[in-house]
Enzyme design. Structure first.
Site, PDB file in Angstrom:
ATOM      1  N   TYR A 135       0.731  -1.487  -0.147  1.00  0.00           N
ATOM      2  CA  TYR A 135       0.018  -0.131   0.103  1.00  0.00           C
ATOM      3  C   TYR A 135       0.929   1.329  -0.056  1.00  0.00           C
ATOM      4  O   TYR A 135       1.957   1.156   1.156  1.00  0.00           O
ATOM      5  CB  TYR A 135      -0.514  -0.213   1.288  1.00  0.00           C
ATOM      6  CG  TYR A 135      -1.684   0.625   0.878  1.00  0.00           C
ATOM      7  CD1 TYR A 135      -1.841   1.850   1.038  1.00  0.00           C
ATOM      8  CD2 TYR A 135      -3.106   0.444   2.343  1.00  0.00           C
ATOM      9  CE1 TYR A 135      -2.929   3.349   1.058  1.00  0.00           C
ATOM     10  CE2 TYR A 135      -4.089   1.889   3.241  1.00  0.00           C
ATOM     11  CZ  TYR A 135      -3.633   2.990   2.095  1.00  0.00           C
ATOM     12  OH  TYR A 135      -5.017   3.918   1.562  1.00  0.00           O
ATOM     13  N   LYS A 163      -1.079  -1.325  -3.286  1.00  0.00           N
ATOM     14  CA  LYS A 163      -2.812  -0.446  -4.059  1.00  0.00           C
ATOM     15  C   LYS A 163      -2.166   0.825  -3.896  1.00  0.00           C
ATOM     16  O   LYS A 163      -1.011   1.170  -2.851  1.00  0.00           O
ATOM     17  CB  LYS A 163      -3.934  -0.532  -2.581  1.00  0.00           C
ATOM     18  CG  LYS A 163      -4.556   0.571  -2.572  1.00  0.00           C
ATOM     19  CD  LYS A 163      -5.375   0.690  -1.000  1.00  0.00           C
ATOM     20  CE  LYS A 163      -5.757   2.248  -1.124  1.00  0.00           C
ATOM     21  NZ  LYS A 163      -6.473   3.023  -0.114  1.00  0.00           N
TER      22      LYS A 163
END
Length: 298
Positions: A135, A163
């Site tokens: 992330y 992400k």
């Protein structure tokens, strides 16, 4: 085994009761609201205010989401903490609850080298028994995962994707290019204004904060794209991009999203971190809700 998650996952808000405590009943209602539009659930993320939740509260939020979803849509839990050990401990706990995957921001406050990030993520992926998403959100953590680093970590059998919430097309494209041709590593877009473009260029899913405000609107970006109606997908994106521009001009995303949801009649409570809305702010959010509260025929 690497598992692909496709479509929309909502970075679901964490509802609080009037005393400021996590309210599972209200959270269940928000999960049902997302499942209605086939949106998956991403819990304990930025819009879930993970930064003001205790570890036990994060466990409660995850358990509630998994139970309410009951296998209808994917559930991804964010587990990133400053230390590797605490991240692993939380990851093992939520993995036992039945999440489909976990997501891990970089450690924050302390600057890290790329080699240190690689060691951190490999240790987590070795220890946590569910798929791991990297992330990247450097604006909040101060640490950037470089595309080349993501490509190295993609070789780990339990790291399934990243992400990217850096906020720019250039950053998202950098990750897509770095793993181009790979079928075992997915790129997920974070910024709501890049969902459609991300799908066009190969993202498997988007993580959306604004789906808390317009779950139908965000779902239409994906569903129209999936069905081959690129024009309607772009129209849905334009609607959500307008919402983003108008709403995020008021305050940091989680507070603005939560206040908009409240004004739409969703019982999510106030944000826990220090935030004060002026009368002008509230008037602006009311205008945003009036304008974007209903999705037009697309």
């Amino acid at each position: 085994m690497k598992k692909q998650i496709r479509g929309v996952l909502t970075a679901v808000v964490t509802p609080f009761d009037p005393s400021g405590e996590v309210c599972p009943q209200r959270l269940r209602a928000q999960v049902r609201r997302q499942v209605k539009y086939d949106n998956g659930v991403f819990c304990n993320g930025t819009n879930g205010e993970f930064f003001v939740l205790s570890l036990n509260e994060k466990r409660l939020v995850t358990e509630t989401c998994v139970e309410e979803v009951a296998g209808k849509v994917p559930v991804v839990a964010h587990i990133g903490e400053i230390s590797t050990a605490t991240t692993i401990r939380l990851g093992k706990d939520v993995a036992a609850m039945g999440v489909d995957a976990v997501s891990v921001i970089t450690p924050y406050f302390v600057p890290l080298k790329q080699s240190e990030l690689i060691a951190h993520y490999r240790a987590i992926a070795d220890a946590v028994p569910v798929p791991v998403f990297l992330y990247n959100i450097p604006g909040r953590t101060g640490n950037t995962i470089e595309p080349a680093t993501a490509a190295i970590l993609a070789d780990h059998p339990n790291i399934v994707g990243i992400k990217d919430s850096a906020g720019s097309y250039e950053s998202l494209k950098g990750f897509l290019d770095a793993v181009k041709g790979r079928t075992d590593f997915d790129v997920l877009s974070g910024p709501d204004h890049l969902a459609h473009q991300g799908f066009l260029e190969g993202c498997s899913a988007c993580i959306s904060g604004l789906a808390n405000v317009s779950p139908e609107g965000v779902s239409l970006i994906w569903k129209n794209f999936r069905d081959g109606n690129i024009e309607k997908s772009k129209a849905a994106q334009d609607f959500i991009s307008g919402l983003r521009k108008d709403l995020y001009a008021v305050a940091f995303a989680p507070a603005a999203v939560k206040k908009a949801a409240l004004l739409l009649g969703e019982d999510v409570g106030d944000s826990r971190y220090p935030i004060v809305f002026s009368d002008e702010d509230l008037a602006t959010i009311r205008q945003v809700v009036a304008k974007y509260g209903t999705v037009p025929a697309l």
